[in-house]
Write an enzyme that holds these catalytic residues in place. Sequence first.
Site, PDB file in Angstrom:
ATOM      1  N   VAL A  94       0.875  -1.175   0.000  1.00 17.28           N
ATOM      2  CA  VAL A  94       0.000   0.000   0.000  1.00 17.28           C
ATOM      3  C   VAL A  94       0.914   1.228   0.000  1.00 17.28           C
ATOM      4  O   VAL A  94       1.698   1.422   0.942  1.00 17.28           O
ATOM      5  CB  VAL A  94      -0.931   0.015   1.229  1.00 17.28           C
ATOM      6  CG1 VAL A  94      -1.783   1.284   1.233  1.00 17.28           C
ATOM      7  CG2 VAL A  94      -1.823  -1.227   1.248  1.00 17.28           C
ATOM      8  N   HIS A  98       2.644   4.119   6.076  1.00 19.73           N
ATOM      9  CA  HIS A  98       2.029   3.542   7.276  1.00 19.73           C
ATOM     10  C   HIS A  98       3.101   2.814   8.073  1.00 19.73           C
ATOM     11  O   HIS A  98       4.008   2.208   7.509  1.00 19.73           O
ATOM     12  CB  HIS A  98       0.897   2.569   6.922  1.00 19.73           C
ATOM     13  CG  HIS A  98       1.318   1.501   5.965  1.00 19.73           C
ATOM     14  ND1 HIS A  98       1.458   1.727   4.614  1.00 19.73           N
ATOM     15  CD2 HIS A  98       1.637   0.198   6.161  1.00 19.73           C
ATOM     16  CE1 HIS A  98       1.837   0.630   4.018  1.00 19.73           C
ATOM     17  NE2 HIS A  98       1.971  -0.324   4.930  1.00 19.73           N
TER      18      HIS A  98
HETATM   19  P1  AMP Z   1       2.543  -3.106   3.466  1.00 21.64           P
HETATM   20  O1  AMP Z   1       2.615  -4.482   2.852  1.00 21.64           O
HETATM   21  O2  AMP Z   1       3.712  -2.768   4.363  1.00 21.64           O
HETATM   22  O3  AMP Z   1       2.269  -2.048   2.424  1.00 21.64           O
HETATM   23  O4  AMP Z   1       1.317  -3.142   4.456  1.00 21.64           O
HETATM   24  C1  AMP Z   1      -0.004  -3.039   4.039  1.00 21.64           C
HETATM   25  C2  AMP Z   1      -0.821  -3.690   5.094  1.00 21.64           C
HETATM   26  O5  AMP Z   1      -2.149  -3.223   4.970  1.00 21.64           O
HETATM   27  C3  AMP Z   1      -0.864  -5.205   5.037  1.00 21.64           C
HETATM   28  O6  AMP Z   1      -0.305  -5.744   6.234  1.00 21.64           O
HETATM   29  C4  AMP Z   1      -2.365  -5.519   4.915  1.00 21.64           C
HETATM   30  O7  AMP Z   1      -2.736  -6.633   5.686  1.00 21.64           O
HETATM   31  C5  AMP Z   1      -3.004  -4.248   5.414  1.00 21.64           C
HETATM   32  N1  AMP Z   1      -4.320  -3.952   4.896  1.00 21.64           N
HETATM   33  C6  AMP Z   1      -4.733  -3.950   3.618  1.00 21.64           C
HETATM   34  N2  AMP Z   1      -6.023  -3.584   3.539  1.00 21.64           N
HETATM   35  C7  AMP Z   1      -6.433  -3.323   4.798  1.00 21.64           C
HETATM   36  C8  AMP Z   1      -7.664  -2.910   5.391  1.00 21.64           C
HETATM   37  N3  AMP Z   1      -8.758  -2.664   4.654  1.00 21.64           N
HETATM   38  N4  AMP Z   1      -7.717  -2.769   6.729  1.00 21.64           N
HETATM   39  C9  AMP Z   1      -6.631  -3.007   7.487  1.00 21.64           C
HETATM   40  N5  AMP Z   1      -5.440  -3.390   6.990  1.00 21.64           N
HETATM   41  C10 AMP Z   1      -5.345  -3.560   5.673  1.00 21.64           C
END
Ligand code: AMP
Length: 109
Positions: A94, A98
């Site tokens: 994403v 974050h």
């Molecule tokens: P990254 O891979 O570091 O970009 O982390 C993205 C994170 O967002 C992953 O650990 C996913 O599980 C989490 N994620 C994706 N969609 C959602 C959502 N709708 N609510 C909560 N977490 C999410």
Amino acid sequence: MNDCIFCKIIVGDIPSNILYQDELLVAFPDLNPTAKMHILVVPKNHQANVSILAAENPKTLQRLVSVSQNLANQFANGDYRLIFNTGSTVGQSVFHVHAHVVGGETLPE
Ligand code: AMP
């Protein structure tokens, strides 16, 4: 950003269990937790990664660390691992900055 999933959570278009928010940040549980505590702390302003955040909004990054500690105090024993995946080859999926706040159990080194 129209197609950013975290922007949609921030404005309430996608429901989430908001654990904390202020004028700069929002925090909610990761959908796929990797530990007993796995919370995402997300700046409300859309920026792609932590390097850009540090350069352009250092006070938000400072607040993010403080909020992460408070969440670890509330949801674990105060210990936490703070992870910023930065770039697709190391797992960023994403592209809205974050922090993963992970803990609540003994983690592998
Ligand atoms: P990254 O891979 O570091 O970009 O982390 C993205 C994170 O967002 C992953 O650990 C996913 O599980 C989490 N994620 C994706 N969609 C959602 C959502 N709708 N609510 C909560 N977490 C999410």
